[in-house]
Scaffold this motif. Structure first.
Motif, PDB file in Angstrom:
ATOM      1  N   HIS A   5       5.960  54.415  70.564  1.00  0.00           N
ATOM      2  CA  HIS A   5       6.108  55.167  71.811  1.00  0.00           C
ATOM      3  C   HIS A   5       7.121  56.271  71.552  1.00  0.00           C
ATOM      4  CE1 HIS A   5       9.407  52.280  72.060  1.00  0.00           C
ATOM      5  NE2 HIS A   5       9.934  52.936  73.086  1.00  0.00           N
ATOM      6  N   LEU A   6       7.417  57.075  72.557  1.00  0.00           N
ATOM      7  CA  LEU A   6       8.148  58.310  72.300  1.00  0.00           C
ATOM      8  C   LEU A   6       9.575  58.305  72.838  1.00  0.00           C
ATOM      9  CD1 LEU A   6       5.201  60.811  72.873  1.00  0.00           C
ATOM     10  CD2 LEU A   6       6.237  60.137  70.689  1.00  0.00           C
ATOM     11  N   HIS A   7      10.203  57.154  72.921  1.00  0.00           N
ATOM     12  CA  HIS A   7      11.629  57.112  73.204  1.00  0.00           C
ATOM     13  C   HIS A   7      12.406  57.654  72.002  1.00  0.00           C
ATOM     14  CE1 HIS A   7      11.392  53.827  76.567  1.00  0.00           C
ATOM     15  NE2 HIS A   7      11.045  55.018  76.989  1.00  0.00           N
ATOM     16  N   PHE A   8      13.658  58.062  72.247  1.00  0.00           N
ATOM     17  CA  PHE A   8      14.442  58.757  71.220  1.00  0.00           C
ATOM     18  C   PHE A   8      14.594  57.949  69.932  1.00  0.00           C
ATOM     19  CE2 PHE A   8      17.814  55.869  72.223  1.00  0.00           C
ATOM     20  CZ  PHE A   8      18.715  55.930  71.166  1.00  0.00           C
ATOM     21  N   ASP A   9      14.613  56.616  70.049  1.00  0.00           N
ATOM     22  CA  ASP A   9      14.895  55.775  68.884  1.00  0.00           C
ATOM     23  C   ASP A   9      13.658  55.467  68.054  1.00  0.00           C
ATOM     24  OD1 ASP A   9      14.299  54.446  71.322  1.00  0.00           O
ATOM     25  OD2 ASP A   9      14.867  52.516  70.481  1.00  0.00           O
ATOM     26  N   HIS A  10      12.528  56.101  68.397  1.00  0.00           N
ATOM     27  CA  HIS A  10      11.288  55.869  67.654  1.00  0.00           C
ATOM     28  C   HIS A  10      10.687  57.161  67.094  1.00  0.00           C
ATOM     29  CE1 HIS A  10      10.961  51.622  68.947  1.00  0.00           C
ATOM     30  NE2 HIS A  10      11.634  52.085  69.998  1.00  0.00           N
ATOM     31  N   CYS A  11      11.058  58.299  67.658  1.00  0.00           N
ATOM     32  CA  CYS A  11      10.456  59.551  67.196  1.00  0.00           C
ATOM     33  C   CYS A  11      11.514  60.566  66.753  1.00  0.00           C
ATOM     34  CB  CYS A  11       9.561  60.157  68.274  1.00  0.00           C
ATOM     35  SG  CYS A  11      10.408  60.657  69.791  1.00  0.00           S
ATOM     36  N   GLY A  12      12.718  60.099  66.463  1.00  0.00           N
ATOM     37  CA  GLY A  12      13.822  61.003  66.161  1.00  0.00           C
ATOM     38  C   GLY A  12      13.650  61.842  64.913  1.00  0.00           C
TER      39      GLY A  12
ATOM     40  N   ALA B  21       1.717  62.084  78.321  1.00  0.00           N
ATOM     41  CA  ALA B  21       1.888  62.508  79.711  1.00  0.00           C
ATOM     42  C   ALA B  21       3.277  62.130  80.210  1.00  0.00           C
ATOM     43  CB  ALA B  21       0.811  61.867  80.585  1.00  0.00           C
ATOM     44  N   LEU B  22       3.745  60.937  79.867  1.00  0.00           N
ATOM     45  CA  LEU B  22       5.095  60.521  80.255  1.00  0.00           C
ATOM     46  C   LEU B  22       6.153  61.396  79.602  1.00  0.00           C
ATOM     47  CD1 LEU B  22       4.845  56.629  80.007  1.00  0.00           C
ATOM     48  CD2 LEU B  22       5.243  57.952  82.087  1.00  0.00           C
ATOM     49  N   ALA B  23       5.980  61.672  78.311  1.00  0.00           N
ATOM     50  CA  ALA B  23       6.975  62.439  77.569  1.00  0.00           C
ATOM     51  C   ALA B  23       7.072  63.880  78.067  1.00  0.00           C
ATOM     52  CB  ALA B  23       6.635  62.424  76.084  1.00  0.00           C
ATOM     53  N   ARG B  24       5.983  64.395  78.605  1.00  0.00           N
ATOM     54  CA  ARG B  24       5.945  65.789  79.042  1.00  0.00           C
ATOM     55  C   ARG B  24       6.139  65.949  80.541  1.00  0.00           C
ATOM     56  NH1 ARG B  24       0.737  67.003  75.157  1.00  0.00           N
ATOM     57  NH2 ARG B  24       1.914  67.580  73.271  1.00  0.00           N
ATOM     58  N   ALA B  25       6.365  64.853  81.243  1.00  0.00           N
ATOM     59  CA  ALA B  25       6.556  64.910  82.688  1.00  0.00           C
ATOM     60  C   ALA B  25       7.904  65.544  83.018  1.00  0.00           C
ATOM     61  CB  ALA B  25       6.472  63.508  83.278  1.00  0.00           C
TER      62      ALA B  25
ATOM     63  N   SER C  34      11.133  63.226  82.350  1.00  0.00           N
ATOM     64  CA  SER C  34      10.716  62.638  81.084  1.00  0.00           C
ATOM     65  C   SER C  34      11.557  61.422  80.724  1.00  0.00           C
ATOM     66  CB  SER C  34      10.834  63.677  79.967  1.00  0.00           C
ATOM     67  OG  SER C  34      10.512  63.096  78.722  1.00  0.00           O
ATOM     68  N   HIS C  35      10.927  60.461  80.039  1.00  0.00           N
ATOM     69  CA  HIS C  35      11.634  59.260  79.596  1.00  0.00           C
ATOM     70  C   HIS C  35      12.114  59.397  78.155  1.00  0.00           C
ATOM     71  CE1 HIS C  35       7.913  58.721  77.532  1.00  0.00           C
ATOM     72  NE2 HIS C  35       8.066  57.453  77.237  1.00  0.00           N
ATOM     73  N   THR C  36      12.030  60.613  77.612  1.00  0.00           N
ATOM     74  CA  THR C  36      12.461  60.823  76.236  1.00  0.00           C
ATOM     75  C   THR C  36      13.128  62.187  76.119  1.00  0.00           C
ATOM     76  OG1 THR C  36      11.747  60.700  73.919  1.00  0.00           O
ATOM     77  CG2 THR C  36      10.274  61.839  75.450  1.00  0.00           C
TER      78      THR C  36
END
Length: 232
Positions: A88-95, A113-117, A120-122
């Motif tokens: 998923h695209l939280h900071f600790d997985h896509c850094g 969609a969540l990341a670009r809202a 955003s959750h990231t």
């Protein structure tokens, strides 16, 4: 012929504050990725490490291992990574995604969609960085022969895991489908006992008869229960 290899990549650790643990106490958690090395198709990397931001650093106090160093310590190399999958695209997985610009990054449509809202959750700059090449999928996708992405929503709506069919059994790289192997075990046993509510996708994973399930924030490896265990 060599089998498909799966190796853990250690990106360091962070402190999950008491407000997020549900226990009233802070908890230190590792941040892991996984190198999947296919003898014919090349190298796939699941998760790329922890991104940096002043607010994130103040909240989680991360201690990072840079992408290049983490891969080298796992006998990998940035230049050999062909494909990226973020659970998923939280900071600790896509850094570390930006360090792999130009490589295809597979992500679920719901996760993007969540990341670009607007809320955003990231950290958006970790997702749509210069040179980003995002392969948007909606459901399962076979990336390499014997290496398949499977949606496992829950932690986020677009969370996904990677199923690796090795000759010696199936390995599931489950990311943060569960925070740890103990919680995964609880859901598996609950499903057998008909107790509680488990995610709908759990039956699909267990039908694959996994030999091992590994996680992004736990050193422990889940293995199926067996009565044939040697005890002291």
């Amino acid at each position: 012929m060599r089998d498909i290899g799966v190796r853990r990549v250690d990106y360091g650790f962070f402190v999950r504050p008491a407000e997020e643990t549900g226990t009233g106490r802070a908890r230190v958690e590792p941040a892991f990725g996984y190198l999947i090395e296919h003898p014919d198709a090349g190298v796939l990397l699941v998760d790329t490490g922890m991104g940096a931001h002043p607010e994130v650093d103040a909240w989680y106090r991360p201690v990072r291992v840079p992408l290049g160093k983490a891969l080298a310590e796992a006998d990998g190399d940035v230049g050999r990574v062909k494909v990226v999958v973020n659970c998923h695209l939280h900071f600790d997985h896509c850094g570390g995604n930006a360090e792999l610009a130009g490589r295809p990054v597979f992500a679920q449509r719901a996760e993007l969609a969540l990341a670009r809202a607007a809320e955003s959750h990231t950290l958006p700059e970790l997702v749509d960085h210069p040179g980003a090449r995002i392969e948007e999928i909606d459901g399962e996708a076979e990336v390499f022969p014997g290496v398949r992405i499977v949606p496992t929503p829950g932690h986020t709506a677009g969370h996904q895991s990677v199923v690796v069919r090795r000759r010696d059994g199936v390995v599931v790289v489950a990311g943060q489908s569960h925070d740890n192997a103990t919680l995964f075990t609880s859901d598996v046993l609950g499903r057998h006992a008909g107790v509680g509510e488990q995610p709908a996708w759990l039956g699909l994973l267990m039908a694959l008869d996994p030999k091992q399930v590994v996680f992004a924030h736990d050193n422990a490896v889940w293995t199926p229960g067996s009565s044939h265990v040697s005890l002291p």
